[in-house]
Design a protein around this motif. Structure first.
Motif, PDB file in Angstrom:
ATOM      1  N   SER A 202       7.469   8.476  -4.444  1.00 19.18           N
ATOM      2  CA  SER A 202       6.111   8.491  -4.026  1.00 19.18           C
ATOM      3  C   SER A 202       5.609   7.408  -3.152  1.00 19.18           C
ATOM      4  O   SER A 202       5.034   7.429  -1.951  1.00 19.18           O
ATOM      5  N   LEU A 206       4.020   7.562   0.483  1.00 16.55           N
ATOM      6  CA  LEU A 206       2.823   6.870   0.902  1.00 16.55           C
ATOM      7  C   LEU A 206       2.868   5.702   1.818  1.00 16.55           C
ATOM      8  O   LEU A 206       1.859   5.936   2.775  1.00 16.55           O
ATOM      9  N   GLU A 211      -0.762  11.104   1.985  1.00 14.55           N
ATOM     10  CA  GLU A 211      -1.650  10.574   0.729  1.00 14.55           C
ATOM     11  C   GLU A 211      -1.524  11.649  -0.616  1.00 14.55           C
ATOM     12  O   GLU A 211      -1.691  11.223  -1.608  1.00 14.55           O
ATOM     13  N   LYS A 214      -0.057  10.388  -3.709  1.00 11.36           N
ATOM     14  CA  LYS A 214      -0.711   9.474  -4.637  1.00 11.36           C
ATOM     15  C   LYS A 214      -0.935   9.923  -6.070  1.00 11.36           C
ATOM     16  O   LYS A 214      -0.927   9.238  -7.162  1.00 11.36           O
ATOM     17  N   THR A 215      -0.950  11.237  -6.135  1.00 14.20           N
ATOM     18  CA  THR A 215      -1.037  11.964  -7.464  1.00 14.20           C
ATOM     19  C   THR A 215       0.172  11.681  -8.313  1.00 14.20           C
ATOM     20  O   THR A 215       0.128  11.353  -9.445  1.00 14.20           O
ATOM     21  N   LEU A 218       0.407   7.794  -9.288  1.00 18.42           N
ATOM     22  CA  LEU A 218      -0.472   7.728 -10.342  1.00 18.42           C
ATOM     23  C   LEU A 218       0.270   8.137 -11.724  1.00 18.42           C
ATOM     24  O   LEU A 218       0.033   7.439 -12.834  1.00 18.42           O
ATOM     25  N   ALA A 353      -3.892   0.448  -8.631  1.00 15.63           N
ATOM     26  CA  ALA A 353      -4.467   1.714  -8.660  1.00 15.63           C
ATOM     27  C   ALA A 353      -5.881   1.734  -9.516  1.00 15.63           C
ATOM     28  O   ALA A 353      -6.654   2.404  -9.080  1.00 15.63           O
ATOM     29  N   ARG A 356      -7.892   1.031  -6.644  1.00 20.27           N
ATOM     30  CA  ARG A 356      -8.108   2.331  -5.648  1.00 20.27           C
ATOM     31  C   ARG A 356      -7.321   1.797  -4.312  1.00 20.27           C
ATOM     32  O   ARG A 356      -8.003   2.067  -3.432  1.00 20.27           O
ATOM     33  N   LEU A 358      -3.801   1.644  -3.998  1.00 19.85           N
ATOM     34  CA  LEU A 358      -2.199   1.914  -4.362  1.00 19.85           C
ATOM     35  C   LEU A 358      -1.721   2.282  -2.944  1.00 19.85           C
ATOM     36  O   LEU A 358      -0.572   1.908  -2.689  1.00 19.85           O
ATOM     37  N   PRO A 359      -2.193   3.261  -2.126  1.00 23.06           N
ATOM     38  CA  PRO A 359      -1.657   3.749  -0.986  1.00 23.06           C
ATOM     39  C   PRO A 359      -1.379   2.627  -0.005  1.00 23.06           C
ATOM     40  O   PRO A 359      -0.792   2.738   0.953  1.00 23.06           O
TER      41      PRO A 359
END
Length: 463
Positions: A202, A206, A211, A214-215, A218, A353, A356, A358-359
């Motif tokens: 992931s 990213l 994007e 991102k799921t 996380l 994370a 907000r 993380l990416p």
């Protein structure tokens, strides 16, 4: 090297190689089931695409892992026939359960999951994913039950005619303390492994600006943080269990030649790994830590290698009962230090994370990608600590490794098969790495059709 040493090298090679794939399979199967559940509940195309994406990576790993496992099993009859004959009346039950129940459960429902996308009702398809994960974990349980019996034999009687152990209590086999805590340790290691692999893939996606991943990032962090934290605690308690049943293993892991109370833990030492050099240069000692890790108490006693050697000579006769101290010492530290680093990595990721970001956390994503090789180094060190620390016993207190090798197998035959296995392993490893990298770097598949919200309870055959 004689035939026994070569047979040990061969089995060690196949076991370590096979264990590369086992934790990935168990961990990814569990995470995949969660992804599939999210898709089942949300019906979002993004979740469907991620489920298919990581399902492909799981299938590649399963295919290679099955081949390596079959190679390992053949050695029981080829190189270790005396051992197989000795433990057959005990190992028959858990290995039969693994083959007839767990493996068929996993393989059957993996087939249903793979080929059921446009055939099975959605609920049955989801159930297949969870049964694949359950089968993988159940398979590990039966294998660990057999392995734990080698570490601490329980639930058996000795046949007066053959002198071989015979299983008398299947309950004792599965309530063996070494099995219970060892199995939890393996499952948590698998969850850490699967989470880091998913997180690394992931992270790479990213960094490319995808994007949707991102799921999955996380999700992997949500599993990685508690699994890595629990792993540290379970690993610590497993040290107490092994001090009870295999004190030689713990003393060797610290290079503790003389009995101590209380005992400090050396973060690093130079020398002190042989009986001719029992006084190492210890660097950064932590007072009382070895007592805590080995006994669970602040000032617990750890019996030294010299005293344990004398005890075993008195009980079993002359011989060298001390395992490879250098191997034990560094295996333990590599496993523990890397396990701690992966816990810190999960904290770092969760911090990004929560904010907000993380990416956009390029450094964290880069470090995560390159952490994967250290993940397999950690798992290998843990496996070597467990198996090497039992030496010279193949079954603790009952059978020595030198007595378990096949009498009719020559060194030349083992060398030839060893070369053949190494060639096969290199070939399979190249295939696995190429396929995993190729499919981990691809874009998500084209989205499938979403099902209207009012049709969610109806069987769906058009996915």
């Amino acid at each position: 090297m004689d035939a026994t040493d070569l047979a040990r090298l061969q089995f060690a090679s196949t076991s370590i190689y096979h264990f590369i794939f086992v934790p990935v399979t168990i961990g990814l199967a569990f995470l995949l089931a969660i992804l599939h559940t999210r898709w089942y509940r949300s019906r979002e195309v993004r979740h469907e695409k991620l489920t298919r994406f990581f399902g492909t990576l799981l299938l590649i790993n399963v295919a290679i892992g099955v081949v390596t496992g079959l190679v390992q099993e053949f050695q029981f009859g080829m190189n270790w026939s005396a051992y197989s004959l000795f433990v057959g009346d005990v190992f028959g039950a858990p290995l039969a359960m693994e083959g007839l129940a767990a493996f068929f459960l996993e393989s059957t429902f993996l087939g249903l999951w793979v080929f059921g996308w446009k055939v099975l009702p959605r609920g049955i398809h989801l159930l297949s994913a969870w049964l694949v994960a359950a089968g993988a974990m159940l398979s590990a349980a039966f294998i660990m039950a057999a392995n734990s019996w080698m570490q601490h034999p329980v639930g058996y009687t000795t046949d007066p005619d053959t002198g071989r152990p015979v299983l008398s209590s299947i309950g004792d086999l599965f309530t063996n303390e070494v099995f219970i805590w060892g199995y939890i340790h393996v499952i948590l290691a698998a969850l850490v492994t699967g989470s880091v692999v998913m997180l690394a893939v992931s992270a790479w996606q990213l960094r490319r600006g995808h994007e949707a991943f991102k799921t999955s990032a996380l999700l992997s962090l949500v599993v990685l943080l508690p699994a890595s934290l629990l792993q540290l605690g379970v690993g610590s308690h497993l040290g107490v269990i092994e001090t009870t049943y295999q004190p030689m293993k713990i003393a060797a892991a610290e290079g503790q030649w003389e009995t101590c109370q209380p005992c400090s833990f050396s973060l690093l030492q130079i020398g002190g790994f042989t009986s001719s050099d029992e006084t190492p240069t210890k660097i950064l000692e932590v007072p009382h830590l070895l007592s805590i890790l080995a006994t669970g108490t602040w000032d617990g006693q750890v019996v030294g290698l010299n005293e344990l050697q004398a005890q075993e000579e008195a009980q079993y006769g002359p011989g060298n009962y001390v395992p490879d101290v250098r191997l034990q010492y560094w295996s333990m530290r590599i496993m523990a230090y890397l396990g701690t680093l992966f816990f810190l990595l999960s904290l770092w990721g969760v911090w990004h994370a929560v904010r907000r970001k993380l990416p956009a956390s390029r450094v964290f994503l880069f470090v995560t990608i390159w952490s994967v090789p250290f993940l397999f180094l950690m798992n290998t060190a843990g496996w070597m600590l467990t198996e090497s620390g039992r030496q010279p016993w193949i079954v603790q207190g009952l059978m020595k490794t030198t007595d378990g090798v096949s009498a009719t197998v020559s060194s030349t035959e083992v060398i030839i098969s060893l070369i053949a296995f190494y060639a096969l392993f290199i070939f399979l490893l190249v295939i696995d790495v190429v396929l995993m990298l190729r499919f981990a770097r691809r874009d998500l598949d084209a989205p499938g059709e979403e099902v209207p919200a009012d049709d969610r309870d109806a069987p769906v055959l058009t996915y």
